[in-house]
Design an enzyme around this catalytic site. Sequence first.
Site, PDB file in Angstrom:
ATOM      1  N   GLY A 109      43.910  37.739  39.258  1.00  0.00           N
ATOM      2  CA  GLY A 109      43.296  37.737  40.573  1.00  0.00           C
ATOM      3  C   GLY A 109      43.606  38.961  41.394  1.00  0.00           C
ATOM      4  O   GLY A 109      43.695  40.064  40.866  1.00  0.00           O
ATOM      5  N   SER A 110      43.794  38.739  42.684  1.00  0.00           N
ATOM      6  CA  SER A 110      43.796  39.808  43.668  1.00  0.00           C
ATOM      7  C   SER A 110      44.715  40.976  43.342  1.00  0.00           C
ATOM      8  O   SER A 110      45.851  40.823  42.901  1.00  0.00           O
ATOM      9  CB  SER A 110      44.206  39.264  45.019  1.00  0.00           C
ATOM     10  OG  SER A 110      44.362  40.337  45.918  1.00  0.00           O
ATOM     11  N   SER A 111      44.193  42.168  43.636  1.00  0.00           N
ATOM     12  CA  SER A 111      44.943  43.412  43.460  1.00  0.00           C
ATOM     13  C   SER A 111      46.087  43.519  44.457  1.00  0.00           C
ATOM     14  O   SER A 111      46.951  44.369  44.326  1.00  0.00           O
ATOM     15  CB  SER A 111      43.985  44.580  43.648  1.00  0.00           C
ATOM     16  OG  SER A 111      43.366  44.506  44.917  1.00  0.00           O
TER      17      SER A 111
END
Lengths: 141, 384
Positions: free
Chosen positions: A73-75
Amino acid sequence: MPETIEGDSEGRMRIKCRKIVSGAGEGEALVTKQAINFLAMIDLKSGIIKDEKHALYGKSVADKILIFPNAVGSSVGAYSIYALKINNVAPKAILCKKADITTASGCAIANIPLIDHPDADIFAIRSGAKVKINDDLIEIY
Amino acid sequence: MQLTKEEEKALAGEKGEALAIAYRILLAIGESTDAENLVPITWAHVSGVNYNTIGDSGVKFLEGLSREGRFAVKTTINPMGFDPLKVRALKLKEEFIQQQNKIVSAYERMGSMKPYTCIPYEVFDLPPKDTSVSFAESNAAVYANSIAGLRTNKESALSALASALTGKAPYSELRMEEMRKPNKCIKIKHVIENELDYGLLGYFAGKVASDVVAFDGINTLEKRNAKALSAAIGTSGSCGMFTVGRTDCETVEFGKEEMMKVRDELNTSDKGDLITLGSPQLGVDDLSLLSKMIEGKKFRKRCLIFCARAAYESATRLGYTQKIEQAGGELLCDCCTCLTPLVDREEVDSVITNSIKGAYYLNSHNKVGVCLKPLKEIVKEECE
């Protein structure tokens, strides 16, 4: 592969790994086969997994040797790892099946020892087992 | 990974603390991705701008870094928490505004470009095909690799930041030609009709595939559907690229049952108090389409529409934003749905959106219910 990895007759078992962020750490293992989205799934003040659908729901990563496959998921998850460290609720060390860019970069600035590519099944380690990490070696007591 | 003598010196701190931190990050990600060396990149897109995503420890880290750190290449940055031109009307806590402003100042001191956007591939001129870049922001990384023909790994906020400061990135994974081939193929067995369906497909693909995924059953892809697909792939997994058309590799089927399962996971409400459009932000084409769809209609509920400022300005010149505002739509620039402070569970129980990425973070972070609907249905059912 055994169901759980227990110590040998001398009371310990060693697994060779690959060093990503060097360092040493000792503590209780917290083990999951499920990937972790650090931004979405962890309460950064307490270190507790807040995603009800995650197998580690309600458990804290603080001072643990966190063992999981990889982050997803999110960076921005890398900052979440750093925030855990600043808030004093970070894992003592992290062992991944395959370290990803988010986990590696987060550990690099938080100075959390990170190793991966274990030569045995790390998911057979029991949560709660006493574990020691030193550069590229993990010992289970 | 092998560093040059100059890189070794920078890692040791001989060129200042900011570069030492940057090389420490590059070394860790280089080791983890089996890189042998660093290569130049020409553009970094950095995430970790919204105060809701990086918090107080992030503010401190960036303020420290920006004392001496300066970006070595073109650097663009992700959305922040609010539209700075409308912030006074948004009823945010003063502390949030102050901390957000510190983050923005730190990035600007290091040399970032405006506007704050999660669709850099739509807002800025693209370099030639096969150029190595370093894109954090998962939707942008997937889109850059799959549609724009650029080469980036699915960077983290910190790895893209390290690339911005050094102009370098590890030569590994999706920067290497031989790694840009699908290792899992999704066979589509159900009709994919609209942007929401593409999002559901992408979320499924992100969960079952890693590295590069192929879609058997898609031949062409409209830009807005490509954005929805990229954002959803980036949300659920570690996959950084997709291709369209059949390929010879392990196949997984995506039929009605799989689609409903993803929908059931993210659709947590059958109605909503508020509508949000965006995540990724809307571009000019999206604003054009929306303005045509809602012409002569009115939103029955508050509708937040997140768009890139450059797109907003072009769309205003073309008369699109006026039509959207006449219909009651609230256009916001430089911010987006993902981890927005503008949806507060004290005031809102549930949100209607067509964005799968938005839905994931509204559920997990904002802790509100989410009602998923494609744009066409939103206009049909939530306007009069």
